[in-house]
Design a protein around this motif. Structure first.
Motif, PDB file in Angstrom:
ATOM      1  N   VAL A 125       0.830  -1.215   0.000  1.00 47.41           N
ATOM      2  CA  VAL A 125       0.000   0.000   0.000  1.00 47.41           C
ATOM      3  C   VAL A 125       0.864   1.264   0.000  1.00 47.41           C
ATOM      4  O   VAL A 125       0.352   2.379   0.117  1.00 47.41           O
ATOM      5  N   GLY A 126       2.196   1.096  -0.120  1.00 49.38           N
ATOM      6  CA  GLY A 126       3.083   2.250  -0.247  1.00 49.38           C
ATOM      7  C   GLY A 126       3.426   2.902   1.076  1.00 49.38           C
ATOM      8  O   GLY A 126       3.734   4.098   1.139  1.00 49.38           O
ATOM      9  N   ARG A 145      -4.716   3.887   3.859  1.00 52.49           N
ATOM     10  CA  ARG A 145      -3.809   2.849   3.345  1.00 52.49           C
ATOM     11  C   ARG A 145      -3.498   1.810   4.427  1.00 52.49           C
ATOM     12  O   ARG A 145      -3.400   0.623   4.134  1.00 52.49           O
ATOM     13  N   GLN A 175      -5.767   8.540  -5.556  1.00 49.55           N
ATOM     14  CA  GLN A 175      -4.647   7.645  -5.231  1.00 49.55           C
ATOM     15  C   GLN A 175      -5.148   6.333  -4.616  1.00 49.55           C
ATOM     16  O   GLN A 175      -4.650   5.260  -4.951  1.00 49.55           O
ATOM     17  N   ILE A 176      -6.133   6.467  -3.749  1.00 54.79           N
ATOM     18  CA  ILE A 176      -6.676   5.259  -3.124  1.00 54.79           C
ATOM     19  C   ILE A 176      -7.324   4.364  -4.180  1.00 54.79           C
ATOM     20  O   ILE A 176      -7.152   3.142  -4.190  1.00 54.79           O
ATOM     21  N   THR A 178      -6.579   4.226  -7.354  1.00 58.65           N
ATOM     22  CA  THR A 178      -5.510   3.626  -8.147  1.00 58.65           C
ATOM     23  C   THR A 178      -4.963   2.393  -7.433  1.00 58.65           C
ATOM     24  O   THR A 178      -4.735   1.344  -8.044  1.00 58.65           O
ATOM     25  N   LEU A 179      -4.763   2.569  -6.120  1.00 57.37           N
ATOM     26  CA  LEU A 179      -4.258   1.451  -5.328  1.00 57.37           C
ATOM     27  C   LEU A 179      -5.236   0.273  -5.365  1.00 57.37           C
ATOM     28  O   LEU A 179      -4.835  -0.883  -5.532  1.00 57.37           O
ATOM     29  N   GLN A 182      -4.853  -1.566  -8.536  1.00 55.69           N
ATOM     30  CA  GLN A 182      -3.651  -2.413  -8.531  1.00 55.69           C
ATOM     31  C   GLN A 182      -3.912  -3.709  -7.768  1.00 55.69           C
ATOM     32  O   GLN A 182      -3.517  -4.791  -8.204  1.00 55.69           O
TER      33      GLN A 182
END
Lengths: 228, 310
Positions: A125-126, A145, A175-176, A178-179, A182
Motif C-alpha cells: 500500500v506504499g 492505506r 490515489q486510493i 488507483t491502489l 492495482q
C-alpha cells in the motif's frame, strides 16, 4: 464470488430496505455500488458481511450460502473478506504496523507469519517506511492505506469497501482508487459502495445502482448516473 | 499458516492464553478506578453472603450436635423387668427398623443417675422407702429425623409404659434448621444475582472503553470466545481479589467474635459450641472463591454479550 438472488430485506420495524435484488459478481471483478444515502448500499454490505441476514431470497458469498451459515462460522467467513470503512477504524494507541499485525494476532496466526506478512502488505500500500508511526502522525490518505493493508494482510479473495474515499480530498481519493485497481489486478475481487461520483465516472468500471432499495442499473462500463 | 499438528495447536493455545492475560491486565490497569469500584462491589456483596454462610454454618453445627443427642427413652411398666421379659423386649427393639443402639437402664441405675444430677443435694433421695423410678431402654435412632415414627412403634410393644424423646424440641429444631437452610439459599441466590448485575455494569464500562477494538476484532474475523476471554479473566480476577479481601475481613472478624462469644458463654454456663475459626475459615474460603470467581466470570460475560452482536 458474490451472488444475490431475489433478496428482500427489511429493518426491524418493517420498513423495506431492499426489495428483490439480484446480481452476481465474478472472481476478479471490480464493482461499484452507487446510490444516494438511504438507497440501501449499507444493507447490501451488511448482507455480504453477514452482519445481518436476508428476509427472503438468497445471499451467497465465497460459495457459502449465508442464509444457512451458522453463527460460529461467521468469523471464518470474515477472514476471507477484507473490509475497509470510511472512518478507517484504526486503534489510536497502536502503530500502523501494530494495527495491521493486530488483524492477524486476533485470528490466532503464527507469529513468524505475522512478521513476514506485515511489512509485505505495508509495502504493497506504499507505506513501507511508515510502519512505526501512530495513526495521528499520518494523513487521512495514509490512514486509509493502513486500513487497506490490514484488510489485505490475510490475503482475502474479496475486498469490500464502504465509502473508502468519503473522508478524503479528490487527489487522495484518486490515489486510493488507483491502489484499489492495482490490488484488483493482483487477483482480488473488489466491491466498493460509494457516492463519490467523480471517482466512479473516472474509473469507468462496472456500476450497480440502487434507488429506494431497488437495483435500477447494472452497467459493465458505467458512470455514476446517466442524465435523463 | 495455521498449526495443524497437535503440538502446534497446543502451542497456539498457550500463546493465546498469554495474550488473554496480557489483555486482561491491560484492561484492569487502564480502567483502574472502575476496577477498584468492581472490587468494592464484590467485597460488599460477599461480606453479606459470607456472614450469612457463617451463621448458617453455626446453626447447622448446632443442629447436628443436637441431632446426635436425640434418644428415645422407653419407660417400662413396673414389674415388667423379669430377665425373660427384658431379653424378649430387647430382642424386639433390636429387630425394629432404624434402631442403631439399645441400652438398658435399670431402676437402680436410674436412681444413681438422679443422685448424680442432684449433686450435694443427693441426700433427699435417702428418705425414699422404695425406688420410684422405672427401668427403661434408651434407644438411639439411626436417623434422628425419624425419631417420631420409631417412638410410635416402640410405644406399641408389650411391657412399654410410656415413650419420651423430647419431641417438641426436636421437631421444632428440625423445622427451624430446614427453614434457615431454605432461607439461606434464597438469600444467597438473591444477593448473588444482585452482585452479578453490579459487576456486569462496572465491567461494561471497561468493555465500552474498548468497543472499537472489539468492533475491529469482529470484522477481521476473531471468534467470539477469543474476544470474550480477556474480559472473563478480568472479571474472574476482580472477583477473586474481592473474595480474598472479604475472606480476610470475615476470618478475623469471626475469630474475634468466636473468642468473645466463647468467653461469654463460659461465664454464663452455656454449652453451645460455635464452629472453630479454622474450620469455618476453610468453608468460607471455598465458598467465597467460588462465588467471587463465578460472579466475575458470568458478570463480564453478560457485559461483553451486547458488543459481540455485530
Amino acid at each position: 464470488m458474490i451472488s444475490f438472488s431475489n433478496v428482500n430485506y427489511s429493518y426491524q420495524k418493517g420498513t423495506s430496505a431492499l426489495s428483490d435484488i439480484s446480481f452476481h459478481v465474478d472472481k476478479g471483478e471490480f464493482v461499484f455500488l452507487v446510490g444516494v444515502s438511504g438507497a440501501g448500499k449499507s444493507s447490501v454490505l451488511k448482507l455480504i458481511f453477514r452482519e445481518t441476514v436476508a428476509g427472503s431470497g438468497q445471499v451467497a458469498v465465497l460459495a457459502r450460502n449465508l442464509n444457512r451459515l451458522r453463527r460460529r462460522e461467521v468469523p471464518y467467513l470474515r477472514r476471507q473478506i477484507g473490509v475497509v470503512y470510511q472512518d478507517f477504524r484504526l486503534l489510536p494507541e497502536k502503530t500502523a504496523a501494530e494495527n495491521v499485525a493486530f488483524a492477524l494476532e486476533v485470528i490466532e496466526a503464527n507469529p513468524k507469519e505475522i512478521k513476514r506478512q506485515v511489512p509485505r502488505v505495508l509495502n504493497l500500500v506504499g507505506l513501507g517506511d511508515k510502519g512505526a508511526r501512530y495513526p495521528h502522525q499520518l494523513s487521512g490518505g495514509e490512514q486509509q492505506r493502513v486500513a487497506m493493508a490490514r484488510a489485505l494482510v490475510n490475503n482475502p479473495p474479496l475486498l469490500v469497501c464502504d465509502e473508502p474515499t468519503g473522508n478524503l480530498d479528490p487527489d487522495t481519493s484518486w490515489q486510493i482508487m488507483t491502489l484499489l485497481s492495482q490490488i484488483n489486478l493482483l487477483g482480488t475481487t473488489v466491491f466498493i459502495a460509494t457516492h463519490d461520483k467523480e471517482v466512479v465516472d473516472r474509473m469507468g468500471r462496472r456500476v450497480l445502482e440502487l434507488q429506494d432499495g431497488r437495483l435500477v442499473r447494472d452497467d459493465s462500463k458505467g458512470v455514476y448516473r446517466h442524465e435523463a | 499458516m495455521y498449526g495443524m499438528t497437535a503440538k502446534g495447536y497446543t502451542a497456539m493455545k498457550l500463546r493465546n492464553s498469554v495474550y488473554y492475560f496480557k489483555e486482561a491486565a491491560t484492561g484492569i490497569w487502564r480502567n483502574r478506578l472502575m476496577s477498584l469500584a468492581s472490587v468494592i462491589v464484590v467485597v460488599l456483596t460477599l461480606l453479606i453472603l459470607g456472614s450469612f454462610t457463617l451463621i448458617n454454618l453455626n446453626i447447622q453445627a448446632i443442629t447436628e450436635e443436637i441431632k446426635g443427642q436425640v434418644e428415645i427413652v422407653a419407660y417400662l411398666e413396673d414389674g415388667a423387668d423379669s430377665v425373660d421379659a427384658l431379653s424378649r423386649l430387647r430382642a424386639e427393639l433390636v429387630e425394629l427398623k432404624g434402631v442403631q443402639r439399645v441400652t438398658f437402664v435399670s431402676k437402680e441405675e436410674a436412681l444413681e443417675r438422679l443422685r448424680e444430677r442432684l449433686g450435694n443435694q443427693a441426700g433427699i433421695t435417702d428418705g425414699l422407702e422404695r425406688n420410684p423410678l422405672p427401668a427403661s431402654f434408651e434407644i438411639r435412632p439411626q436417623d434422628p429425623e425419624q425419631a417420631a415414627v420409631l417412638s410410635d412403634k416402640v410405644a406399641r410393644l408389650a411391657g412399654v409404659d410410656s415413650v419420651d424423646y423430647g419431641q417438641q424440641i426436636v421437631e421444632q429444631l428440625f423445622a427451624f434448621s430446614r427453614g434457615i437452610q431454605v432461607f439461606g439459599y434464597i438469600v444467597i441466590a438473591f444477593l448473588g444475582i444482585v452482585s452479578l448485575f453490579l459487576i456486569a455494569n462496572t465491567i461494561k464500562l471497561t468493555v465500552y472503553s474498548r468497543r472499537s477494538q472489539i468492533n475491529i476484532m469482529k470484522f477481521v474475523g476473531a471468534t467470539d470466545w477469543f474476544i470474550r476471554w480477556p474480559f472473563i479473566l478480568e472479571g474472574i480476577f476482580l472477583g477473586l481479589l474481592g473474595a480474598l479481601i472479604t475472606y480476610l475481613l470475615l476470618f478475623f472478624g469471626y475469630g474475634f467474635l468466636y473468642f468473645r462469644a466463647s468467653a461469654w458463654m463460659y461465664q454464663n454456663f452455656l454449652s453451645v459450641k460455635m464452629v472453630v475459626p479454622e474450620v469455618a475459615g476453610r468453608e468460607l474460603l471455598r465458598f467465597l472463591f467460588f462465588m467471587g470467581a463465578g460472579i466475575g466470570a458470568v458478570g463480564s460475560g453478560i457485559s461483553v454479550r451486547r458488543f459481540l452482536k455485530v
